[in-house]
Design an enzyme around this catalytic site. Structure first.
Site, mmCIF file in Angstrom:
data_model
loop_
_atom_site.group_PDB
_atom_site.id
_atom_site.type_symbol
_atom_site.label_atom_id
_atom_site.label_comp_id
_atom_site.label_asym_id
_atom_site.label_seq_id
_atom_site.Cartn_x
_atom_site.Cartn_y
_atom_site.Cartn_z
ATOM 1 N N GLU A 28 29.115 -17.483 -22.401
ATOM 2 C CA GLU A 28 29.932 -16.534 -23.177
ATOM 3 C C GLU A 28 29.204 -15.203 -23.321
ATOM 4 O OE1 GLU A 28 31.556 -14.793 -27.026
ATOM 5 O OE2 GLU A 28 29.520 -15.376 -26.492
ATOM 6 N N GLU A 29 27.868 -15.276 -23.475
ATOM 7 C CA GLU A 29 27.100 -14.040 -23.643
ATOM 8 C C GLU A 29 26.963 -13.260 -22.334
ATOM 9 O OE1 GLU A 29 26.239 -12.884 -26.431
ATOM 10 O OE2 GLU A 29 26.476 -14.594 -27.771
ATOM 11 N N GLU A 55 34.391 -18.833 -33.323
ATOM 12 C CA GLU A 55 33.200 -18.064 -32.981
ATOM 13 C C GLU A 55 32.239 -18.056 -34.162
ATOM 14 O OE1 GLU A 55 31.344 -16.248 -31.197
ATOM 15 O OE2 GLU A 55 32.343 -15.914 -29.279
ATOM 16 N N HIS A 129 21.379 -16.092 -33.720
ATOM 17 C CA HIS A 129 20.631 -15.804 -32.496
ATOM 18 C C HIS A 129 19.122 -15.739 -32.730
ATOM 19 C CE1 HIS A 129 24.046 -14.054 -29.776
ATOM 20 N NE2 HIS A 129 24.265 -15.291 -30.185
#
Length: 357
Positions: A28-29, A55, A129
């Site tokens: 996805e990134e 998300e 993250h």
């Protein structure tokens, strides 16, 4: 979230009237490669009638519906069924500006035009993250609230008559036309949702502008002349420009103080881990910027009030003409100003009648 939802669906004994696909996307990134691969290569892609993209940009909290469409029926179903609603159509207007993206773009905009929702965890971004993004740092109750919302949404989506395959959507769009306009929606403290379609917003969001255009006549009554009208309009324009300058300073002054803080501390982002510090760092400076023009260039109270009302009315009109959904914010600001002034005038009259001569 998805694994727990699938377990609940199986153990509850509920049989979906339509098939439910659980799509776990990778990459996805890296420019949304997983969702793009599914839509371009998988045989099921043309059978999808709606989607819910879940998300995270943090470690929990209430889910925010930040994008909805095409059309207004996904957000309408969310407003009707979500147990803990958190949605704001302003987020949809802002999403193209912020440096972020989700699989929603592939499903609803770029590759296909599938109706759906983009639902995101927004709190606890300081864990996101990083190596601290663990189960221990998951905000309590987040998965439970998300799961209850999702289970209700899946039930409502699979029972919706608007759930159409790709070919059916194309035929319906050609033969009957599909509402592709953005609706207005927002929650109140996650207690309930307020939702109204685009055509309704065209009417109610025009009210502040109509009132503002009639204000010079109201303020000049009963001695209405061209000179008095011109002076009143000029005073209102000054008040509006002064308030606009104050709003600009309310943004610039906190940004400048934040920049100056970098000269004295290395902990420039400590407010991110402690959100309460953001109030003391930014709100006082913003109030100084907002009030500074009023203190320096004093106008009459009437000019200040109606100038602020006029500014928010025109911003609401601009939102509406641009086809955006965030105009409800300035609409409610302007109408709250009007309501507050009305209550204040009634209170003054009552106090004047009660005071001794």
């Amino acid at each position: 979230s998805m694994l727990e939802l699938s377990r609940l669906m199986l153990e509850s004994g509920w049989i979906p009237p339509r098939p439910v696909i659980f799509l776990f996307n990778g990459a996805e990134e890296l420019f949304l490669l997983g969702s793009h691969g599914f839509m371009k290569t998988h045989k099921w892609s043309s059978t999808v009638g709606a989607f819910i993209n879940i998300e995270a940009s943090g470690s929990g909290g209430a889910d925010l519906v930040c994008q909805s469409g095409p059309g207004s029926w996904p957000s309408r179903i969310y407003a009707q069924t979500a147990k803990y609603p958190m949605a704001n159509s302003v987020a949809q207007d802002m999403f193209g500006i912020i440096p972020g993206d989700t699989d929603y773009r592939i499903f609803a905009e770029d590759v296909a035009k599938i109706p759906g929702l983009d639902i995101i965890f927004v709190l606890g971004g300081y864990f996101y993250h990083t190596s601290y993004d663990t189960l221990e740092n998951l905000l309590p109750g987040s998965i439970q609230a998300r799961g209850e919302n999702l289970f209700n949404l899946v039930k409502a989506f699979t029972n919706s008559p608007m759930l159409l395959k790709e070919s059916e959507r194309s035929n319906k769009a050609v033969n009957e036309g599909i509402d592709d306009l953005r609706a207005i929606f927002f929650d109140y403290l996650t207690w309930f949702m307020i939702f109204y379609p685009r055509d309704v917003s065209l009417i109610i969001h025009s009210l502040p502008v109509a009132i503002f255009l009639l204000t010079p006549l109201f303020l000049s009554f009963p001695n209405i002349t061209m000179i008095s009208l011109f002076r009143t309009v000029l005073d209102l324009a000054r008040g509006m420009l002064l308030h606009a300058f104050g709003v600009i300073l309310a943004i610039v002054v906190p940004a400048m103080t934040a920049g100056l803080r970098l000269l004295f501390t290395k902990n420039a982002m400590n407010w991110f881990a402690h959100p309460c510090l953001a109030f003391f760092m930014f709100v006082p400076a913003s109030l100084v910027g907002l009030l500074l023009p009023r203190i320096i260039w004093g106008l009459s109270e009437q000019s200040h009030f109606w100038g602020a009302f006029g500014l928010y009315s025109l911003v609401t009109l601009a939102y509406m003409l641009a086809g955006l959904s965030g105009g409800f914010l300035t609409f409610f600001i302007s109408m709250s100003l009007l309501l507050g002034r009305f209550i204040s005038s009634i209170s003054r009259k009552q106090l004047g009648q009660q005071s001794p001569k």
